[in-house]
Design a protein around this motif. Structure first.
Motif, PDB file in Angstrom:
ATOM      1  N   ILE A 154       0.850  -1.189   0.000  1.00  0.00           N
ATOM      2  CA  ILE A 154       0.000   0.000   0.000  1.00  0.00           C
ATOM      3  C   ILE A 154       0.886   1.239   0.000  1.00  0.00           C
ATOM      4  O   ILE A 154       2.083   1.169   0.311  1.00  0.00           O
ATOM      5  N   THR A 155       0.299   2.374  -0.353  1.00  0.00           N
ATOM      6  CA  THR A 155       1.060   3.623  -0.301  1.00  0.00           C
ATOM      7  C   THR A 155       1.395   3.940   1.152  1.00  0.00           C
ATOM      8  O   THR A 155       0.579   3.763   2.058  1.00  0.00           O
ATOM      9  N   SER A 156       2.606   4.444   1.336  1.00  0.00           N
ATOM     10  CA  SER A 156       3.096   4.683   2.698  1.00  0.00           C
ATOM     11  C   SER A 156       2.714   6.056   3.231  1.00  0.00           C
ATOM     12  O   SER A 156       2.837   6.317   4.432  1.00  0.00           O
ATOM     13  N   GLY A 157       2.282   6.953   2.371  1.00  0.00           N
ATOM     14  CA  GLY A 157       1.963   8.312   2.809  1.00  0.00           C
ATOM     15  C   GLY A 157       3.128   9.262   2.649  1.00  0.00           C
ATOM     16  O   GLY A 157       2.984  10.474   2.867  1.00  0.00           O
ATOM     17  N   ILE A 158       4.289   8.763   2.267  1.00  0.00           N
ATOM     18  CA  ILE A 158       5.457   9.602   2.021  1.00  0.00           C
ATOM     19  C   ILE A 158       5.416  10.094   0.576  1.00  0.00           C
ATOM     20  O   ILE A 158       5.336   9.283  -0.348  1.00  0.00           O
ATOM     21  N   GLY A 159       5.459  11.398   0.391  1.00  0.00           N
ATOM     22  CA  GLY A 159       5.435  11.931  -0.955  1.00  0.00           C
ATOM     23  C   GLY A 159       4.034  12.337  -1.398  1.00  0.00           C
ATOM     24  O   GLY A 159       3.197  12.774  -0.595  1.00  0.00           O
ATOM     25  N   LEU A 160       3.756  12.168  -2.672  1.00  0.00           N
ATOM     26  CA  LEU A 160       2.531  12.670  -3.283  1.00  0.00           C
ATOM     27  C   LEU A 160       1.282  11.922  -2.842  1.00  0.00           C
ATOM     28  O   LEU A 160       0.237  12.523  -2.597  1.00  0.00           O
ATOM     29  N   TYR A 161       1.372  10.615  -2.724  1.00  0.00           N
ATOM     30  CA  TYR A 161       0.173   9.802  -2.520  1.00  0.00           C
ATOM     31  C   TYR A 161      -0.167   9.652  -1.044  1.00  0.00           C
ATOM     32  O   TYR A 161       0.726   9.372  -0.213  1.00  0.00           O
TER      33      TYR A 161
ATOM     34  N   LEU B  99      -4.142   0.720  -1.916  1.00  0.00           N
ATOM     35  CA  LEU B  99      -3.570  -0.550  -2.348  1.00  0.00           C
ATOM     36  C   LEU B  99      -2.863  -0.372  -3.688  1.00  0.00           C
ATOM     37  O   LEU B  99      -3.423   0.185  -4.635  1.00  0.00           O
ATOM     38  N   ILE B 100      -1.633  -0.863  -3.767  1.00  0.00           N
ATOM     39  CA  ILE B 100      -0.843  -0.780  -5.005  1.00  0.00           C
ATOM     40  C   ILE B 100      -0.899  -2.099  -5.760  1.00  0.00           C
ATOM     41  O   ILE B 100      -1.109  -2.131  -6.970  1.00  0.00           O
ATOM     42  N   GLY B 101      -0.660  -3.176  -5.042  1.00  0.00           N
ATOM     43  CA  GLY B 101      -0.655  -4.481  -5.690  1.00  0.00           C
ATOM     44  C   GLY B 101      -0.135  -5.558  -4.773  1.00  0.00           C
ATOM     45  O   GLY B 101      -0.037  -5.380  -3.550  1.00  0.00           O
ATOM     46  N   GLU B 102       0.199  -6.689  -5.375  1.00  0.00           N
ATOM     47  CA  GLU B 102       0.622  -7.871  -4.620  1.00  0.00           C
ATOM     48  C   GLU B 102       1.965  -8.376  -5.125  1.00  0.00           C
ATOM     49  O   GLU B 102       2.210  -8.412  -6.340  1.00  0.00           O
ATOM     50  N   VAL B 103       2.826  -8.742  -4.195  1.00  0.00           N
ATOM     51  CA  VAL B 103       4.157  -9.234  -4.538  1.00  0.00           C
ATOM     52  C   VAL B 103       4.052 -10.587  -5.241  1.00  0.00           C
ATOM     53  O   VAL B 103       3.398 -11.506  -4.741  1.00  0.00           O
ATOM     54  N   THR B 104       4.704 -10.692  -6.392  1.00  0.00           N
ATOM     55  CA  THR B 104       4.671 -11.945  -7.150  1.00  0.00           C
ATOM     56  C   THR B 104       6.008 -12.685  -7.106  1.00  0.00           C
ATOM     57  O   THR B 104       6.026 -13.923  -7.077  1.00  0.00           O
ATOM     58  N   THR B 105       7.115 -11.955  -7.112  1.00  0.00           N
ATOM     59  CA  THR B 105       8.446 -12.581  -7.015  1.00  0.00           C
ATOM     60  C   THR B 105       9.357 -11.693  -6.176  1.00  0.00           C
ATOM     61  O   THR B 105       9.151 -10.477  -6.089  1.00  0.00           O
TER      62      THR B 105
ATOM     63  N   ASN C 131       8.807  -7.898  -7.587  1.00  0.00           N
ATOM     64  CA  ASN C 131       7.918  -7.652  -8.722  1.00  0.00           C
ATOM     65  C   ASN C 131       6.486  -7.705  -8.209  1.00  0.00           C
ATOM     66  O   ASN C 131       6.152  -8.561  -7.372  1.00  0.00           O
ATOM     67  N   VAL C 132       5.659  -6.820  -8.745  1.00  0.00           N
ATOM     68  CA  VAL C 132       4.326  -6.637  -8.173  1.00  0.00           C
ATOM     69  C   VAL C 132       3.257  -6.707  -9.253  1.00  0.00           C
ATOM     70  O   VAL C 132       3.402  -6.109 -10.332  1.00  0.00           O
ATOM     71  N   GLU C 133       2.185  -7.419  -8.959  1.00  0.00           N
ATOM     72  CA  GLU C 133       0.997  -7.440  -9.804  1.00  0.00           C
ATOM     73  C   GLU C 133       0.079  -6.298  -9.369  1.00  0.00           C
ATOM     74  O   GLU C 133      -0.361  -6.260  -8.217  1.00  0.00           O
TER      75      GLU C 133
END
Length: 279
Positions: free
Chosen positions: A225-232, A237-243, A256-258
């Motif tokens: 998920i976005t951490s709150g640091i910076g613009l966002y 939710l950003i995505g899910e770790v695949t590798t 790598n993220v889906e």
């Protein structure tokens, strides 16, 4: 003796034939046990003709019935076709309405998951154009400055983070997605907020990044998920770790993220423009 070739005798001959026929009709108009030879002969002559006429009339009748029935069937088919088309249109509209409602509900759930302040004003927008290609890495929406959208406004889609606004007009805005190779997002692992890193897009429209802690215990399936640091703002939710891999220098742990959003298909988005209440 009568000369048959004489034209003056033709009326006489016709009169005789008519009289004979009238006599035959008179004889045959009542039920009789015996049939004259002449009647039998005439019957034998006219029976095939009668059969042909009867058969022809039956065929004509069948043809007329078929023609009338075909016309009725054609009308019924046209009516059924019109009803079917109407039902199909209604079904499509119903499906679109349900899909739109579902998408809006998902957008609302995504919005509710964001760690936001009261000075965020979400704007719902439709995607109206995109750059060539299969991916929505850059696209245009039908909301602009007149709706409160401004540069660097945050864009979310059904399921998670989409990107940010990089250009606005009065009634339109252009969006750059997180899968674009010029985008980067600060993230944290949802399971353990202490595990943080940076994720970026690529020329192949894939998301990949690294964690700040090379010993971070991130696993496949972890949600970012976005951490709150910076613009966002935090919590999108950003995505899910695949590798998971190690960088060549072994100093960082790469992932790598889906994406949570389907960047092959975007219809509606939600734009969040941070504003102060005093404004």
């Amino acid at each position: 003796m009568i000369n048959l070739n004489d034209k003056n005798h033709v009326p006489i001959i016709l009169t005789i034939v008519v009289i004979v026929l009238i006599m035959i009709i008179g004889f045959t108009s009542h039920q009789r046990e015996q049939i004259f030879i002449l009647e039998r002969g005439l019957g034998n002559v006219f029976l095939p003709i009668q059969r042909m006429i009867s058969k022809g009339m039956s065929q004509v009748e069948e043809s007329l019935v078929t023609l009338i029935r075909s016309s009725d069937i054609k009308d019924e088919n046209n009516q059924l076709r019109a009803i079917n088309e109407s039902l199909q249109h209604q079904l499509i509209e119903l499906q679109l309405t349900q899909e739109e409602l579902s998408e809006l509900q998902q957008l609302q759930r995504t919005l509710n998951s964001i760690d936001r302040r009261d000075d965020f004003f979400p704007v719902t927008a439709n995607v109206i154009a995109k750059n060539p290609g299969n991916w929505f890495e850059m696209f245009t929406i039908d909301a602009g400055s007149q709706q409160g959208v401004e540069k660097d406004s945050v864009v979310i889609g059904s399921g998670g983070l989409v990107g940010r606004v990089y250009e606005t007009g009065h009634f339109w805005s252009k969006v750059i997605a997180i899968i674009d190779n010029s985008s980067s997002v600060s993230f944290q692992v949802l399971r353990d907020g202490s595990l943080q890193g940076i994720i970026s897009g690529s020329v192949t429209n894939e998301l990949s990044g690294y964690l700040f802690d090379p010993d971070a215990e991130v696993v496949v399936g972890d949600q970012l998920i976005t951490s709150g640091i910076g613009l966002y703002p935090k919590g999108i939710l950003i995505g899910e770790v695949t590798t998971i891999d190690r960088t060549p220098d072994l100093l960082l742990k790469s992932v790598n993220v889906e994406p949570a959003v389907n960047f092959n298909r975007l219809d509606k988005v939600l734009v969040i423009s941070p504003r102060t209440i005093d404004e």
